[in-house]
Design an enzyme around this catalytic site. Structure first.
Site, mmCIF file in Angstrom:
data_model
loop_
_atom_site.group_PDB
_atom_site.id
_atom_site.type_symbol
_atom_site.label_atom_id
_atom_site.label_comp_id
_atom_site.label_asym_id
_atom_site.label_seq_id
_atom_site.Cartn_x
_atom_site.Cartn_y
_atom_site.Cartn_z
ATOM 1 N N HIS A 360 43.219 81.180 89.996
ATOM 2 C CA HIS A 360 42.014 80.683 88.711
ATOM 3 C C HIS A 360 42.347 79.168 88.213
ATOM 4 O O HIS A 360 41.464 78.837 87.462
ATOM 5 C CB HIS A 360 42.112 81.594 87.604
ATOM 6 C CG HIS A 360 41.401 83.008 87.869
ATOM 7 N ND1 HIS A 360 40.248 83.328 87.667
ATOM 8 C CD2 HIS A 360 42.303 83.961 88.211
ATOM 9 C CE1 HIS A 360 40.107 84.577 88.156
ATOM 10 N NE2 HIS A 360 41.141 85.015 88.587
ATOM 11 N N LYS A 548 34.587 77.169 74.172
ATOM 12 C CA LYS A 548 35.404 77.310 75.202
ATOM 13 C C LYS A 548 36.930 77.252 74.654
ATOM 14 O O LYS A 548 36.913 76.526 73.447
ATOM 15 C CB LYS A 548 35.055 76.631 76.369
ATOM 16 C CG LYS A 548 35.072 75.149 76.162
ATOM 17 C CD LYS A 548 34.790 74.184 77.391
ATOM 18 C CE LYS A 548 33.094 74.406 77.741
ATOM 19 N NZ LYS A 548 33.030 75.138 79.119
ATOM 20 N N ARG A 549 37.592 77.612 75.379
ATOM 21 C CA ARG A 549 39.170 77.510 74.869
ATOM 22 C C ARG A 549 39.268 75.987 74.784
ATOM 23 O O ARG A 549 38.854 75.126 75.574
ATOM 24 C CB ARG A 549 40.162 77.867 75.799
ATOM 25 C CG ARG A 549 40.394 79.336 75.934
ATOM 26 C CD ARG A 549 40.970 79.797 74.410
ATOM 27 N NE ARG A 549 42.219 79.450 74.037
ATOM 28 C CZ ARG A 549 43.383 80.429 74.337
ATOM 29 N NH1 ARG A 549 43.062 81.387 74.906
ATOM 30 N NH2 ARG A 549 44.374 79.963 74.210
ATOM 31 N N LYS A 554 39.144 70.008 79.199
ATOM 32 C CA LYS A 554 37.830 70.344 79.003
ATOM 33 C C LYS A 554 37.112 69.471 77.870
ATOM 34 O O LYS A 554 35.859 69.406 77.667
ATOM 35 C CB LYS A 554 37.566 71.820 78.126
ATOM 36 C CG LYS A 554 38.140 72.754 79.048
ATOM 37 C CD LYS A 554 38.169 74.454 78.208
ATOM 38 C CE LYS A 554 39.054 75.401 79.260
ATOM 39 N NZ LYS A 554 38.001 76.010 80.193
ATOM 40 N N THR A 656 32.602 80.098 83.302
ATOM 41 C CA THR A 656 31.648 80.960 83.217
ATOM 42 C C THR A 656 30.780 80.868 82.093
ATOM 43 O O THR A 656 29.580 81.269 82.147
ATOM 44 C CB THR A 656 32.329 82.249 83.314
ATOM 45 O OG1 THR A 656 33.578 82.322 82.310
ATOM 46 C CG2 THR A 656 32.941 82.676 84.763
ATOM 47 N N LYS A 660 26.475 81.570 81.539
ATOM 48 C CA LYS A 660 26.033 82.386 80.341
ATOM 49 C C LYS A 660 25.121 81.672 79.921
ATOM 50 O O LYS A 660 23.878 82.208 79.343
ATOM 51 C CB LYS A 660 26.982 82.859 79.348
ATOM 52 C CG LYS A 660 28.182 83.863 80.056
ATOM 53 C CD LYS A 660 29.329 84.028 79.247
ATOM 54 C CE LYS A 660 30.342 84.755 80.203
ATOM 55 N NZ LYS A 660 31.679 84.595 79.707
#
Ligand code: 26V
Length: 808
Positions: A360, A548-549, A554, A656, A660
């Site tokens: 992952h 998100k985390r 990110k 992901t 969504k």
């Protein structure tokens, strides 16, 4: 469709009596929390009954079983999901309304089990939903943590972690199966035995015996016809080694020590970056759920097929989610060799044909390794198997190959005093997959290139997906209704049918309905945000969302820079009035990840400055939603118009939330990374905004030399100013300046290319904002995003796993 209630009246009767028998009060006297318990227990009981039938049927048909090993299952609240899957949501809502009760209020009582960190754990939960719906005999195997991921509170702008006591009011879905408990042994001394034919095996003498007790949770597929199960393990002392003497002497801590040491194993879910502290407990968790799961699987197999082990891989697939269950390989070997009496070669063939593995992440710090001495003393017999697996592997590698030493350094399991869990997972299995096309390519040609050179046939891609039933149908009833009115409800089981929506992409009535549904969702989110953070958002403003985390790659920081720049421009030029926009953030930072926590404080400080500045706060707002999790995610996705997916190219495995948001009609503003690329391929560059450096650009910059300082100098007016503002007091109202963040950019040379991507990012956002200013144009793009999102249903992903990897 499986009917769990014959009629509304039937439901009402059941509900009334459930309140009385379970709670001991009439439904009128119950609290909503108690009514939740009463309702959930009815649905859970029905599910278990159907689960029994599913199992019987599968046994008759001798269907192959898939066991999905994952240390995380971020399942979220289940009641609403199950009511929808059984097709009784409306009936229940009406029945409760007749009693003067609100289903929504009752649903809101459900605890959100936080048994995962983020994307990886949620993926496992979506897979359970899709396996049940697709009629695959899929069983989850995981841990029942006493405490899930921490609850995040924001105090004075900073993240504060609070214990997640999710079992406080019980968990109505689970059943404890004491009788199915198994013993798992840690430590001890392996003792060799040999028979007259020279066949040998080991048993373990001594050691700590731990009782693993399973708790089963039913997983209901859409239509309710099939119910499979998620089995979560809890650690308890095997024997009551209660120290009565200590107790009688008044030393209660000593008396209870045995119990608390053992129970610690299933006490807490580890955060992604837990660091070296408590690592022993983590290996214990990994071995406990692997060993308990495999012992049970072998027992079930032997009951169904007898000791016919060579056909085991025809009836059983063992999937390992990331490297956490990597001990599946050596543990299956141990069970087959030591307990079932098989020879090595036979056991090895069975093992490698059964196991498959998903990677992952490409982040080196996320690749698990354990120091050999620690590993060996905790799991001596497992270590012997790993050692032998490694020896045989290296032996086969060294035959007829010039570059075998280089390959060995990349692919050996034991290296530099460590056990390398990714390498163990790959060697013990027949399949390795990445989670998006680009991620799999990076694995093949970079991170795992040694393995790819040796066994290219093991590698395959399985682009992630999400449960569209939960994240579209359940989360967004208003949009779901628009879709179903237009194209029928076939999309619930066949997400590709969403594509029929596309014929309405220019239909003014449908586009207006889309805009209205979005507005409803925005009003709901605005109310929620007000309640949890105090910030007031105008539902008429554009909702630009990044949830998100928190991680440097990110790049929530890049988003902050964009907002700060916008703020500066408005202050400088009062005539500059951009379209009113609300920037919404959410996400947790790992407890010991200081940089990420500083970025959370930065967002809250920025929010404090912007929201309180009357020169801008009529058109600019910033909100941080605390404690981002499955429950509030379902309020957030439907309300978004812009979806921020801005990771440094090459870093995000898949993502992901991008999927969504897409289903819910948000337009993506994203980098060319992870599954963003496949989303762009499907909707076309005209229906989203891709910006910034690509993987090859980043590789080139790294090779040529990237200098953050040059970026800073080249644009002192805007970018440079934003960087300066981190430390000049502009944002210091909540606990001071942001030196650490500033130094990451200017001293540590901006490892994540925030400065390099700033300009193209701001430019792309400007273009998107123009589109959002025109609701019809936005709605046209939005409907195309929803219409083409069917590909990202986890049903599709699961079918690919089933066909290519598990062969079911
Ligand atoms: C993250 C971190 C960050 C702090 C340092 C240590 C550390 C260790 C591990 C991780 C992430 C572990 C793997 C993971 O959760 N990957 C995510 O999996 C999702 C489902 O496939 C995917 O969508 C995300 O892109 C990927 O990051």
């Amino acid at each position: 469709m499986q009917r769990i209630f014959d009629s509304k009246e039937d439901f009402v009767d059941l509900f009334e009596s459930s309140c009385q028998t379970l709670i001991g009060r009439t439904y009128e006297d119950c609290t909503d929390a108690e009514r939740f318990q009463a309702l959930a227990s009815i649905v859970a009981a029905k599910s278990r009954a159907i689960g029994v039938k599913t199992n019987e049927l599968a046994q008759q048909e001798q269907k192959k079983k898939v066991y999905y090993f994952s240390l995380e299952f971020l399942i979220g609240p289940l009641l609403d999901n199950y009511l929808i899957n059984y097709g009784v949501r409306d009936l229940v809502e009406e029945g409760l309304a007749e009693l003067g009760l609100s289903l929504d209020n009752i649903l809101a009582q459900e605890q959100d089990p936080g048994l995962g960190n983020g994307g990886l754990g949620r993926l496992a939960a979506c897979f359970m939903d899709s396996m049940a719906t697709e009629g695959i005999m899929g069983y989850g195997n995981g841990m029942r943590y006493r405490y899930g991921l921490f609850h995040q509170a924001i105090v004075n702008g900073c993240q504060v972690e609070e214990t997640d006591n999710w079992l406080e009011r019980g968990f109505p879905w689970e059943v404890r199966r004491e009788q199915s408990s198994v013993i798992v042994t840690f430590g001890g001394k392996p003792v060799r035995h040999e028979d007259e034919n020279g066949h040998f095996w080991f048993t373990t003498e001594g050691g700590d015996r731990v009782k693993a007790v399973p708790y089963d949770v039913p997983v209901v597929g859409y239509g309710g016809e099939t119910v499979t199960k998620l089995r979560l393990w809890s650690a308890e002392p095997a024997e009551e080694n209660f120290d009565l003497d200590a107790f009688n002497e008044g030393d209660y801590a000593k008396a209870n020590k045995f119990r608390s040491d053992v129970e610690a194993i299933s006490t807490i879910l580890y955060p992604n970056d837990a660091g070296p502290h408590g690592r022993i407990l983590r290996i214990k968790q990994e071995y406990l759920f692997v060993s308990a799961g495999l012992q049970t699987i072998l027992r079930t197999y032997e009951r169904d097929y007898g000791p016919d082990w060579k056909h085991f891989p025809d009836h059983v697939a063992l999937h390992t989610n990331d490297t956490h269950p990597a001990m599946c390989g050596p543990e299956l070997m141990r069970l087959l060799v030591d307990e079932k009496g098989l020879e090595w070669d036979e056991a090895w063939d069975i093992t490698t044909r059964s196991i498959s593995f998903t990677n992952h992440t490409v982040m080196p710090e996320a690749l698990e390794t354990w120091p050999i001495p620690m590993f060996r003393s905790l799991l001596p017999r497992i270590y012997m198997f790993i050692d032998e697996i490694n020896r045989r592997y290296l032996e086969s590698l060294s035959q007829d190959r010039d570059n075998w030493q280089e390959l060995a350094s990349q692919t050996a399991v034991l290296w530099d005093g460590n056990v390398r869990m990714a390498n163990l997972s790959i060697i013990c299995g027949h399949s390795v997959n990445g989670v998006s096309a680009i991620h799999t390519e990076i694995l093949k040609h970079d991170v795992l290139k040694g393995f790819y050179a040796l066994t290219p046939e093991k590698f395959n891609n399985k682009t992630n997906g999400v449960s569209h039933r939960r994240f579209l149908r359940e989360a967004n009833p208003a949009l779901s209704k628009v879709i179903t009115n237009a194209v029928g409800d076939g999309w619930m089981t066949n997400a590709e049918e969403l594509s029929k929506l596309e014929q309405y992409a220019d239909d003014p009535a449908v586009l207006d309905d889309i805009v209205t549904a979005k507005h409803e969702a925005k009003k709901r989110l605005a109310e929620y945000v007000k309640q949890v953070s105090g910030v007031e958002l105008d539902p008429n403003s554009v909702f630009d969302v990044q949830v998100k985390r928190f991680h440097a790659y990110k790049r929530q920081l890049l988003n902050v820079f964009k907002i700060l720049d916008l703020y500066n421009r408005m202050i400088d030029d009062p005539s500059f009035r951009p379209m009113p926009t609300s920037f919404i953030f959410g996400g947790k930072a790992a407890q010991s990840y200081t940089f990420a926590k500083e970025v959370i404080r930065l967002i809250n400080s920025l929010a404090d400055v912007v929201n309180n500045d009357s020169r801008v706060n009529d058109v600019l707002r910033v909100a941080f939603v605390p404690n981002y999790g499955i429950s509030n995610a379902q309020i957030i996705y439907p309300a978004a118009e812009i979806s921020e997916q801005i990771s440094t190219a090459g870093m995000e495995g898949s993502g992901t939330s991008n999927m969504k948001f897409m289903m819910n009609g948000a337009i993506m503003l994203g980098t060319y990374d992870g599954a963003n690329i496949e989303i762009a391929d499907l909707v076309g560059f005209e229906n989203l905004k891709i910006f910034g450096l690509r993987v090859e650009d980043i590789e080139r910059l790294k090779a040529e030399g990237y200098w953050a300082w040059n970026e800073y100098q080249a644009d002192r007016g805007r970018l440079g100013r934003v960087v300066d503002e981190l430390v000049d007091g502009t944002l210091a109202r909540l606990n001071g300046n942001f030196e650490l963040v500033h130094d990451e950019l200017m001293v540590n040379n901006d490892q994540w290319f925030v400065l390099a991507d700033f300009k193209p990012y701001v430019q792309a956002w400007e273009e998107l904002r123009q589109i959002c200013a025109n609701p019809r144009e936005w709605a046209h793009m939005s409907i195309i995003n929803t219409a083409r999102s069917g590909h990202f249903s986890s049903d599709r992903t699961i079918r690919e796993y089933a066909e290519d990897i598990w062969h079911v």
